[in-house]
Design an enzyme around this catalytic site. Structure first.
Site, PDB file in Angstrom:
ATOM      1  N   HIS A 155       0.831  -1.209   0.000  1.00  0.00           N
ATOM      2  CA  HIS A 155       0.000   0.000   0.000  1.00  0.00           C
ATOM      3  C   HIS A 155       0.866   1.259   0.000  1.00  0.00           C
ATOM      4  CE1 HIS A 155      -3.518  -2.533   0.727  1.00  0.00           C
ATOM      5  NE2 HIS A 155      -2.795  -3.141   1.655  1.00  0.00           N
ATOM      6  N   SER A 278      13.989  16.602 -20.108  1.00  0.00           N
ATOM      7  CA  SER A 278      12.867  17.527 -20.247  1.00  0.00           C
ATOM      8  C   SER A 278      13.283  18.681 -21.150  1.00  0.00           C
ATOM      9  CB  SER A 278      12.458  18.051 -18.871  1.00  0.00           C
ATOM     10  OG  SER A 278      11.615  19.191 -18.996  1.00  0.00           O
TER      11      SER A 278
END
Length: 456
Positions: A155, A278
């Site tokens: 989780h 990027s």
């Protein structure tokens, strides 16, 4: 060249498939496989005395030398709806008198299905090799990091310690099962399709099955018990397997992309200048291979669903579902090959940052091994009492920003029973790896559930 498909894009195509798989399924390859099937059929019928021996030779000779008029083929396929009649017309003209015996007793789907099976056979060979390469990279990671500790997460939170080699071995085990599935699937998929108009081979009287068997022998395919041209589970199974493979690759890619997050920094994709860069943020090193794998898995999953729809054929020849395969089969194989290529690149050069793994393991100051303390205390106090004592200690550790050891060392109900030395051992994460390393050895040794690992 302007293109519409992602796979054929001059910009994106090379990222989503590989040249060998492209060559297996491109339009020229399909024509060659159709011609190969027609030639094999003529050879089979010549051997059985159904057509003159010189006709079989003439058809084969024409196939070896004829150059198809592709513009005519395109134009006539658009009219007919299928390429086989236009192929047969051109090849028959090239074969002269022998052309009279071309396509004897066959129907369009016989040729197209068998051609597709031949393509699938080559494609499965390619997938098998790629699986082997990718599994090899995972084996190296599992061996090299058998004892590299890191946080196991459930989780998205710390659960218990594992090793990175254990994680790699879990990824590897899935691909091992897929390779086994691939081998088991071959006899069900690599089957000749030759059955005539309604599947009964009526046009060949009582010799239809003999022709079918001889055709299969020439093409080195299996012979079906009964016609499968309207029963498509074999083709559907092949694409479902591809979806399973891509699903497992997407799992490891998703894990890797999260581990690459700045806050974790546990691994990095192989460095290539500007890869993952990027256009505006110079510091970025994005998980490009991971992203491509995850995208491919989603696309192949859609093709797997499409193939389930394609199984619903009406009567003895369908009105449309078969056409779905023309897109789903080649694209699913192309995307899977691309995903495997990206996975091999990713895994064979993966940068593993062991120091960050250790730092992240320690970030909870021992809370990750709270279970270890609880299980050591349980035989003395009972499990529930042990759980409550350690739970309370964990809460105090979080509130006071102390380590679990510091808190429990000051908890008489715990320290008195375990002693400080034992408590210190229990709160060291690398002492609580369970059977992780033995499991790695079993996977690397080729052991299956219930079988001993090969220790040779």
């Amino acid at each position: 060249m302007n293109t519409l498909s992602l796979i054929d894009s001059p910009f994106f195509g090379a990222s989503f498939t590989d040249p060998e798989m492209r060559s297996i399924f491109d339009s020229g390859a399909f024509i060659r496989r159709c011609v190969e099937t027609e030639v094999a059929l003529a050879r089979a019928q010549a051997r059985l005395g159904m057509i003159p021996a010189e006709a079989g030779l003439g058809i084969a000779n024409a196939a070896n030398h004829h150059q198809f008029d592709l513009e005519r083929l395109r134009r006539e396929t658009e009219i007919v709806g299928y390429p086989i009649l236009p192929i047969v017309e051109q090849l028959a003209d090239a074969a002269g008198q022998a052309g009279r015996y071309l396509h004897w007793g066959a129907t369009t789907q016989d040729i197209m299905d068998t051609a597709t099976v031949l393509q699938v056979r080559a494609a499965l060979d390619r997938i098998d090799r790629q699986l082997t390469e990718t599994m090899g990279a995972l084996r190296e990671l599992a061996k090299a990091h058998r004892a590299t500790p890191m946080a196991g997460r459930t989780h998205l939170q710390h659960a218990l310690p594992i090793t990175f080699g254990y994680k790699a071995a879990v990824w590897l085990s899935a691909l091992e099962r897929h390779r086994e599935r691939l081998a088991q699937m071959r006899p069900r998929v690599l089957v000749v399709q030759f059955s005539g108009a309604s599947g009964t081979l009526a046009s060949l009287d009582d010799r239809g099955l003999a022709v079918q068997e001889e055709l299969a022998r020439i093409l080195e395919l299996a012979t079906p018990a009964i016609t499968w041209h309207s029963s498509r589970d074999g083709m559907a199974e092949a694409v479902q397997l591809l979806a399973l493979i891509c699903g497992s690759l997407a799992k490891l890619a998703f894990d890797t992309s999260i581990m690459m997050a700045t806050e974790l920094g546990e691994v990095s994709e192989p460095y290539v200048r500007h890869r993952g860069a990027s256009s505006t943020m110079p510091q970025k090193r994005n998980p490009i291979s991971c992203e491509l794998i995850i995208a491919a898995a989603k696309l192949v999953r859609q093709h797997a669903g499409l193939m389930l729809d394609a199984m619903v054929h009406d009567f003895e020849r369908a009105t449309g579902p078969w056409h779905l395969e023309w897109a789903a089969v080649p694209e699913a194989f192309a995307l899977t090959a691309g995903a495997l290529s990206q996975a091999h690149f990713l895994l064979s050069g993966l940068e593993v940052h062991q120091e960050r793994m250790r730092a992240n393991l320690d970030v909870s100051r021992g809370l990750i091994v709270a279970e270890a303390v609880m299980m050591a205390l349980a035989p003395i106090t009972g499990r529930q009492t042990a759980h409550d004592l350690v739970y309370a200690g964990c809460c105090r550790a979080l509130e006071t920003e102390q380590s679990l050891f510091e808190v429990l060392a000051g908890t008489p109900e715990v320290a008195a029973h375990l002693g400080l030395k034992r408590l210190h051992e229990l709160t060291e994460p690398t002492n609580y790896l369970g059977s992780a390393q033995e499991m790695i050895d079993r996977v690397l040794g080729g052991a299956k559930a219930g079988q001993p690992a090969d220790r040779a």
